[in-house]
Design an enzyme around this catalytic site. Structure first.
Site, PDB file in Angstrom:
ATOM      1  N   ASN A 137       8.245  -9.476  -1.502  1.00  0.00           N
ATOM      2  CA  ASN A 137       8.277 -10.722  -1.787  1.00  0.00           C
ATOM      3  C   ASN A 137       6.513 -11.599  -2.077  1.00  0.00           C
ATOM      4  O   ASN A 137       6.859 -12.653  -2.412  1.00  0.00           O
ATOM      5  CB  ASN A 137       8.447 -11.360  -0.020  1.00  0.00           C
ATOM      6  CG  ASN A 137       7.683 -10.668   0.897  1.00  0.00           C
ATOM      7  OD1 ASN A 137       6.613 -10.324   0.297  1.00  0.00           O
ATOM      8  ND2 ASN A 137       7.578 -11.536   2.532  1.00  0.00           N
ATOM      9  N   TYR A 139       5.005  -6.054  17.743  1.00  0.00           N
ATOM     10  CA  TYR A 139       4.549  -4.747  16.235  1.00  0.00           C
ATOM     11  C   TYR A 139       6.134  -3.692  16.035  1.00  0.00           C
ATOM     12  O   TYR A 139       7.087  -3.433  15.998  1.00  0.00           O
ATOM     13  CB  TYR A 139       3.997  -4.736  15.579  1.00  0.00           C
ATOM     14  CG  TYR A 139       3.536  -3.780  14.518  1.00  0.00           C
ATOM     15  CD1 TYR A 139       4.350  -3.866  13.418  1.00  0.00           C
ATOM     16  CD2 TYR A 139       3.167  -2.541  14.661  1.00  0.00           C
ATOM     17  CE1 TYR A 139       4.233  -2.793  12.148  1.00  0.00           C
ATOM     18  CE2 TYR A 139       3.191  -1.401  13.396  1.00  0.00           C
ATOM     19  CZ  TYR A 139       3.674  -1.475  12.485  1.00  0.00           C
ATOM     20  OH  TYR A 139       4.390  -0.701  11.124  1.00  0.00           O
ATOM     21  N   TYR A 185       1.237  -0.800  -0.055  1.00  0.00           N
ATOM     22  CA  TYR A 185      -0.103  -0.088   0.283  1.00  0.00           C
ATOM     23  C   TYR A 185       0.505   1.147   0.229  1.00  0.00           C
ATOM     24  O   TYR A 185       0.444   1.627  -0.869  1.00  0.00           O
ATOM     25  CB  TYR A 185      -0.788   0.080   0.946  1.00  0.00           C
ATOM     26  CG  TYR A 185      -1.334   1.431   1.855  1.00  0.00           C
ATOM     27  CD1 TYR A 185      -1.928   2.035   0.698  1.00  0.00           C
ATOM     28  CD2 TYR A 185      -1.154   1.645   2.878  1.00  0.00           C
ATOM     29  CE1 TYR A 185      -2.909   3.047   0.925  1.00  0.00           C
ATOM     30  CE2 TYR A 185      -2.818   3.256   3.300  1.00  0.00           C
ATOM     31  CZ  TYR A 185      -3.047   3.617   2.596  1.00  0.00           C
ATOM     32  OH  TYR A 185      -3.656   4.620   2.816  1.00  0.00           O
ATOM     33  N   ILE A 240     -17.752  -0.857  16.325  1.00  0.00           N
ATOM     34  CA  ILE A 240     -17.057   0.350  16.988  1.00  0.00           C
ATOM     35  C   ILE A 240     -16.234  -0.331  17.992  1.00  0.00           C
ATOM     36  O   ILE A 240     -16.703  -0.554  18.893  1.00  0.00           O
ATOM     37  CB  ILE A 240     -17.195   1.281  17.322  1.00  0.00           C
ATOM     38  CG1 ILE A 240     -18.513   2.075  16.010  1.00  0.00           C
ATOM     39  CG2 ILE A 240     -17.001   2.600  17.882  1.00  0.00           C
ATOM     40  CD1 ILE A 240     -19.783   3.429  16.157  1.00  0.00           C
ATOM     41  N   ASP A 261      -5.419  -1.331  22.170  1.00  0.00           N
ATOM     42  CA  ASP A 261      -5.453  -0.332  21.465  1.00  0.00           C
ATOM     43  C   ASP A 261      -5.355   1.544  22.529  1.00  0.00           C
ATOM     44  O   ASP A 261      -6.073   1.667  23.377  1.00  0.00           O
ATOM     45  CB  ASP A 261      -7.410   0.240  20.879  1.00  0.00           C
ATOM     46  CG  ASP A 261      -6.900  -0.471  19.665  1.00  0.00           C
ATOM     47  OD1 ASP A 261      -6.147  -0.783  18.819  1.00  0.00           O
ATOM     48  OD2 ASP A 261      -8.710  -0.271  18.578  1.00  0.00           O
ATOM     49  N   PHE A 298       2.059   8.183  11.539  1.00  0.00           N
ATOM     50  CA  PHE A 298       0.812   7.730  12.799  1.00  0.00           C
ATOM     51  C   PHE A 298      -0.322   7.067  11.975  1.00  0.00           C
ATOM     52  O   PHE A 298      -0.183   5.648  11.453  1.00  0.00           O
ATOM     53  CB  PHE A 298       0.299   9.094  13.055  1.00  0.00           C
ATOM     54  CG  PHE A 298       0.842   9.438  13.903  1.00  0.00           C
ATOM     55  CD1 PHE A 298       1.873  10.194  14.572  1.00  0.00           C
ATOM     56  CD2 PHE A 298       0.134   9.635  15.244  1.00  0.00           C
ATOM     57  CE1 PHE A 298       2.978  10.259  15.203  1.00  0.00           C
ATOM     58  CE2 PHE A 298       0.714   9.653  17.033  1.00  0.00           C
ATOM     59  CZ  PHE A 298       2.698  10.137  16.878  1.00  0.00           C
ATOM     60  N   ASN A 299      -1.423   7.203  11.606  1.00  0.00           N
ATOM     61  CA  ASN A 299      -2.681   6.122  10.989  1.00  0.00           C
ATOM     62  C   ASN A 299      -2.062   6.905   9.694  1.00  0.00           C
ATOM     63  O   ASN A 299      -3.114   7.842   8.844  1.00  0.00           O
ATOM     64  CB  ASN A 299      -4.259   6.557  11.317  1.00  0.00           C
ATOM     65  CG  ASN A 299      -3.591   5.630  12.813  1.00  0.00           C
ATOM     66  OD1 ASN A 299      -3.279   5.568  13.755  1.00  0.00           O
ATOM     67  ND2 ASN A 299      -4.824   4.522  12.549  1.00  0.00           N
TER      68      ASN A 299
HETATM   69  N1  UDP Z   1     -11.477   0.785  14.166  1.00  0.00           N
HETATM   70  C1  UDP Z   1     -12.441   0.665  15.161  1.00  0.00           C
HETATM   71  N2  UDP Z   1     -12.826  -0.709  13.861  1.00  0.00           N
HETATM   72  C2  UDP Z   1     -12.753  -1.553  13.037  1.00  0.00           C
HETATM   73  C3  UDP Z   1     -11.569  -0.860  12.522  1.00  0.00           C
HETATM   74  C4  UDP Z   1     -10.553  -0.549  13.709  1.00  0.00           C
HETATM   75  O1  UDP Z   1     -13.139   0.539  15.378  1.00  0.00           O
HETATM   76  O2  UDP Z   1     -13.218  -2.336  12.475  1.00  0.00           O
HETATM   77  C5  UDP Z   1     -11.057   1.044  15.611  1.00  0.00           C
HETATM   78  C6  UDP Z   1      -9.389   0.538  16.147  1.00  0.00           C
HETATM   79  O3  UDP Z   1     -10.203   0.277  17.472  1.00  0.00           O
HETATM   80  C7  UDP Z   1      -8.527   2.345  16.418  1.00  0.00           C
HETATM   81  C8  UDP Z   1      -8.948   3.048  14.847  1.00  0.00           C
HETATM   82  O4  UDP Z   1     -10.455   2.180  14.300  1.00  0.00           O
HETATM   83  O5  UDP Z   1      -8.894   2.595  17.106  1.00  0.00           O
HETATM   84  C9  UDP Z   1      -8.148   2.585  14.048  1.00  0.00           C
HETATM   85  O6  UDP Z   1      -7.941   1.433  13.506  1.00  0.00           O
HETATM   86  P1  UDP Z   1      -7.431   0.879  13.015  1.00  0.00           P
HETATM   87  O7  UDP Z   1      -7.221  -0.558  12.462  1.00  0.00           O
HETATM   88  O8  UDP Z   1      -7.303   1.659  10.963  1.00  0.00           O
HETATM   89  O9  UDP Z   1      -6.011   1.642  12.714  1.00  0.00           O
HETATM   90  P2  UDP Z   1      -4.632   1.743  14.042  1.00  0.00           P
HETATM   91  O10 UDP Z   1      -4.908   2.690  15.229  1.00  0.00           O
HETATM   92  O11 UDP Z   1      -4.783   0.198  15.025  1.00  0.00           O
HETATM   93  O12 UDP Z   1      -3.448   1.604  14.107  1.00  0.00           O
END
Ligand code: UDP
Length: 332
Positions: A32, A143, A11, A210, A287, A172-173
């Site tokens: 890979n 990780y 990605y 959520i 989380d 970050f995200n």
């Molecule tokens: N999240 C959620 N439902 C989902 C996937 C993720 O509520 O189906 C929440 C997750 O708990 C986090 C945020 O969305 O607080 C971002 O999650 P993601 O997996 O995208 O990225 P991360 O922060 O884990 O790297």
């Protein structure tokens, strides 16, 4: 510049390849193809691609020599927090061991510049927000440790060679897709929030769960800093250009603002016009309630900041991709 992109069919890596080609760099990709997609490079006809694993040290050293590579952008990694908890050895082998092998290949070939994909997961659960680069790093999952070990290794390699230089970019995200719709995001399994929401909008999932609404945040759901993938790879290009022999540069890559899970779902409802059903489920272990960057260091030192600061604009680029590619890339 001649640049090797590891994980270039993934990605973020594929977006980096696009950015580097557009800037006129010559790009060599290794991947890979465990989770990457050859189709993500379909339009990059001039790119040299070799299906290699990071742990194939000698073939990588030969490739670096053959193409006179001057800088490595290292994206290749496993990146699921949950999976790292159940399969820690795999994460340390791929992410930490794989990078040791890559660094050995670089040493063999005399390549002394690397831009490394690190993560805000190296901070663990910081005592306060926003996160600055000087805060203690104390990961809460394998990780994060697998990436923090690499940061440590890079410092020691730099200490052993005055010409070696590296940047560790703590993401970050990362979210969104190429604005021109040419490449996007396709993970199996998909667990990331925005893709899960958009798959729900497409009717591929009945609802979004959520993952907890009892966090100490304004609306009870987790807050994250969503940086657009094109901004992220743009920062890589800027950092690569700035990096001089002997330097060590460490930057957070975020927008400096957090959005809650509920806010992201609301954003997707606005952007897609779809109802997107959501239900509350239990928290996901590991989380942290809130994570967002202080992005001032890269702004002050390199005059770089993210262009996408509104979540709707980020989600719109992802929606553009998901609508046109509801099943992702063509599968091999
Ligand atoms: N999240 C959620 N439902 C989902 C996937 C993720 O509520 O189906 C929440 C997750 O708990 C986090 C945020 O969305 O607080 C971002 O999650 P993601 O997996 O995208 O990225 P991360 O922060 O884990 O790297």
């Amino acid at each position: 510049m001649n640049v090797l992109v590891t994980g270039g069919a993934g990605y973020i890596g594929s977006h980096a390849v696009k950015r580097l080609r557009e800037a006129g760099h010559r790009v060599v990709v290794i991947d890979n193809l465990f989770r990457g997609h050859r189709a993500a490079l379909a339009s990059a006809k001039d790119v040299v691609f070799e299906q290699l694993d990071l742990r194939q040290t000698q073939p990588i050293a030969d490739l670096l020599r053959r193409h006179q590579v001057e800088c490595v952008m290292h994206f290749g990694a496993l990146a699921y927090v949950g999976e790292s908890v159940t399969e820690p050895l795999r994460y340390f082998d791929n992410n930490t061991g794989g990078t040791i092998s890559l660094l050995a290949a670089m040493k063999d070939a005399g390549v002394k510049k690397i831009v490394f994909s690190s993560t805000c997961a190296t901070y663990g659960q910081p005592p306060s927000m926003p996160i600055v680069e000087t805060m203690p790093q104390s990961p809460i999952n394998p990780y994060g440790w697998s990436k923090l070990f690499v940061e440590r290794i890079l410092k020691d390699v730099a200490g052993s060679d005055p010409e070696f230089c590296f940047a560790a970019l703590r993401y970050f995200n990362v979210a969104g897709c190429a604005a021109d719709g040419s490449i996007g995001e396709d993970h199996t399994p998909e667990t990331h929030l925005i893709p899960v929401i958009l798959q729900t909008a497409l009717g591929q999932r009945p609802e979004v769960t959520i993952l907890g609404d009892d966090y100490p945040t304004p609306d009870g759901t987790c807050v994250r800093d969503y940086i657009h993938v094109e901004d992220l790879v743009d920062a890589h290009a800027v950092v690569m250009a700035a990096l001089r022999p002997g330097e060590q540069r460490i930057y957070n890559l975020g927008i400096g603002k957090g959005y809650s899970v509920k806010q992201v779902i609301e954003s997707a409802r606005r952007v897609t016009g779809c109802p997107i059903p959501a239900k509350i489920g239990p928290r996901r272990p590991g989380d942290p309630p809130e994570l967002y960057a202080n992005p001032q260091k890269i702004r002050q030192e390199l005059n770089w900041q993210a262009k996408y600061t509104n979540i709707d604009d980020v989600v719109a680029t992802a929606w553009n991709w998901f609508k046109q590619n509801p099943r992702g890339y063509p599968k091999r």
